[in-house]
Design a protein around this motif. Structure first.
Motif, PDB file in Angstrom:
ATOM      1  N   GLY A   1     -10.054  50.901 -51.949  1.00  0.00           N
ATOM      2  CA  GLY A   1     -11.264  50.269 -51.449  1.00  0.00           C
ATOM      3  C   GLY A   1     -11.058  49.377 -50.237  1.00  0.00           C
ATOM      4  O   GLY A   1     -12.000  48.712 -49.789  1.00  0.00           O
ATOM      5  N   ILE A   2      -9.848  49.376 -49.700  1.00  0.00           N
ATOM      6  CA  ILE A   2      -9.484  48.491 -48.584  1.00  0.00           C
ATOM      7  C   ILE A   2      -9.246  49.320 -47.325  1.00  0.00           C
ATOM      8  O   ILE A   2      -8.615  50.365 -47.374  1.00  0.00           O
ATOM      9  N   ASP A   3      -9.767  48.844 -46.196  1.00  0.00           N
ATOM     10  CA  ASP A   3      -9.401  49.394 -44.891  1.00  0.00           C
ATOM     11  C   ASP A   3      -8.386  48.454 -44.250  1.00  0.00           C
ATOM     12  O   ASP A   3      -8.385  47.245 -44.519  1.00  0.00           O
ATOM     13  N   ARG A   4      -7.526  49.018 -43.387  1.00  0.00           N
ATOM     14  CA  ARG A   4      -6.447  48.244 -42.792  1.00  0.00           C
ATOM     15  C   ARG A   4      -6.360  48.521 -41.295  1.00  0.00           C
ATOM     16  O   ARG A   4      -6.693  49.613 -40.841  1.00  0.00           O
ATOM     17  N   GLU A   5      -5.883  47.532 -40.565  1.00  0.00           N
ATOM     18  CA  GLU A   5      -5.491  47.748 -39.177  1.00  0.00           C
ATOM     19  C   GLU A   5      -4.156  47.048 -38.971  1.00  0.00           C
ATOM     20  O   GLU A   5      -4.004  45.874 -39.315  1.00  0.00           O
ATOM     21  N   LEU A   6      -3.207  47.801 -38.423  1.00  0.00           N
ATOM     22  CA  LEU A   6      -1.847  47.318 -38.214  1.00  0.00           C
ATOM     23  C   LEU A   6      -1.592  47.235 -36.712  1.00  0.00           C
ATOM     24  O   LEU A   6      -1.931  48.160 -35.977  1.00  0.00           O
ATOM     25  N   VAL A   7      -0.995  46.115 -36.266  1.00  0.00           N
ATOM     26  CA  VAL A   7      -0.685  45.911 -34.855  1.00  0.00           C
ATOM     27  C   VAL A   7       0.788  45.522 -34.728  1.00  0.00           C
ATOM     28  O   VAL A   7       1.220  44.550 -35.341  1.00  0.00           O
ATOM     29  N   LEU A   8       1.536  46.268 -33.953  1.00  0.00           N
ATOM     30  CA  LEU A   8       2.938  45.938 -33.697  1.00  0.00           C
ATOM     31  C   LEU A   8       2.998  44.676 -32.838  1.00  0.00           C
ATOM     32  O   LEU A   8       2.421  44.635 -31.750  1.00  0.00           O
ATOM     33  N   ILE A   9       3.693  43.630 -33.337  1.00  0.00           N
ATOM     34  CA  ILE A   9       3.787  42.402 -32.542  1.00  0.00           C
ATOM     35  C   ILE A   9       5.223  42.075 -32.133  1.00  0.00           C
ATOM     36  O   ILE A   9       5.424  41.327 -31.175  1.00  0.00           O
ATOM     37  N   HIS A  10       6.225  42.614 -32.823  1.00  0.00           N
ATOM     38  CA  HIS A  10       7.629  42.456 -32.425  1.00  0.00           C
ATOM     39  C   HIS A  10       8.386  43.720 -32.820  1.00  0.00           C
ATOM     40  O   HIS A  10       8.093  44.323 -33.856  1.00  0.00           O
ATOM     41  N   GLY A  11       9.373  44.081 -32.021  1.00  0.00           N
ATOM     42  CA  GLY A  11      10.208  45.230 -32.360  1.00  0.00           C
ATOM     43  C   GLY A  11       9.945  46.408 -31.441  1.00  0.00           C
ATOM     44  O   GLY A  11       9.076  46.377 -30.562  1.00  0.00           O
ATOM     45  N   ASN A  12      10.735  47.469 -31.675  1.00  0.00           N
ATOM     46  CA  ASN A  12      10.748  48.615 -30.763  1.00  0.00           C
ATOM     47  C   ASN A  12       9.881  49.781 -31.207  1.00  0.00           C
ATOM     48  O   ASN A  12       9.904  50.837 -30.577  1.00  0.00           O
ATOM     49  N   GLY A  13       9.140  49.620 -32.292  1.00  0.00           N
ATOM     50  CA  GLY A  13       8.199  50.671 -32.662  1.00  0.00           C
ATOM     51  C   GLY A  13       8.267  51.076 -34.116  1.00  0.00           C
ATOM     52  O   GLY A  13       9.271  50.880 -34.806  1.00  0.00           O
ATOM     53  N   LEU A  14       7.162  51.658 -34.579  1.00  0.00           N
ATOM     54  CA  LEU A  14       7.009  52.063 -35.966  1.00  0.00           C
ATOM     55  C   LEU A  14       6.267  53.392 -36.003  1.00  0.00           C
ATOM     56  O   LEU A  14       5.269  53.573 -35.310  1.00  0.00           O
TER      57      LEU A  14
END
Length: 197
Positions: free
Chosen positions: A57-70
């Motif tokens: 029941g949850i929506d998510r948004e993920l933002v890369l803030i540190h590091g070389n990628g995911l």
């Protein structure tokens, strides 16, 4: 929704180890502050490839803030389609997805820190904006609306009328009021501005 404006300093975030030991979560805030929250902000510290937790029941948004990628590998839905693969690259790659969808995170080159916005889709509308902070910005709140402003880089302060302290990199401001109110923020840097209604 929260009804009090405040600044949460980065050193006040609650840091907890993941159950699978693949990383840490630094919880910024949840509203309300119990197991039945309507929205939640956190920072995931991902140390190794790992499946993501499921949130029905949850929506998510993920933002890369540190590091070389995911890399996010999302299992195909019904109908025999292939898995979807999305990569989040610096400086601030982002992805919105359903919390119950099976997702496996794969590090591209070392650990990452990822800003994580989650909201209950049947109760909250959420919009996340990435903006440079150059001079003043104005945020309007009204009953039923909260702004969360996460300072990615630089420093910022609010007008004296707000009564809020200065912000430093990594801090988060929650802007809310029981009536229509204007908050003026100024400084230099970069922000994530999240509108929750």
């Amino acid at each position: 929704m929260t009804a009090k404006a405040r600044v949460i300093a980065a050193n006040e975030y609650r840091r907890e180890r993941w159950k699978n030991d693949a990383g840490w979560t630094r919880e910024i805030v949840r509203c309300p502050d119990n197991a039945d929250w309507q929205w939640r902000l956190s920072i995931a510290e991902i140390e190794q490839d790992s499946p993501f937790s499921s949130f029905d029941g949850i929506d998510r948004e993920l933002v890369l803030i540190h590091g070389n990628g995911l890399r996010l590998r999302m299992e195909a839905g019904e109908g025999g389609a292939e898995d979807e693969v999305h990569e989040l690259h610096p400086p601030h790659g982002r992805m919105r997805f359903e919390g119950e969808r099976p997702v496996h995170g794969e590090l591209l080159d070392g650990p990452t820190h990822d800003f994580n916005l989650m909201w209950r889709r049947d109760a909250i509308a959420a919009e996340l904006l990435l903006r440079p902070l150059v001079g003043p910005m104005v945020f309007f709140t009204e009953p039923g609306t909260t702004w969360a402003v996460h300072l990615l880089a630089g420093q910022a302060k609010f007008d004296d009328a707000s009564g809020l302290p200065a912000m430093w990199m990594g801090d988060t401001a929650l802007l809310a009021s029981g009536s229509r109110q204007r908050f003026i923020m100024e400084g230099g840097g970069e922000i994530l501005a999240i509108k929750l209604t």
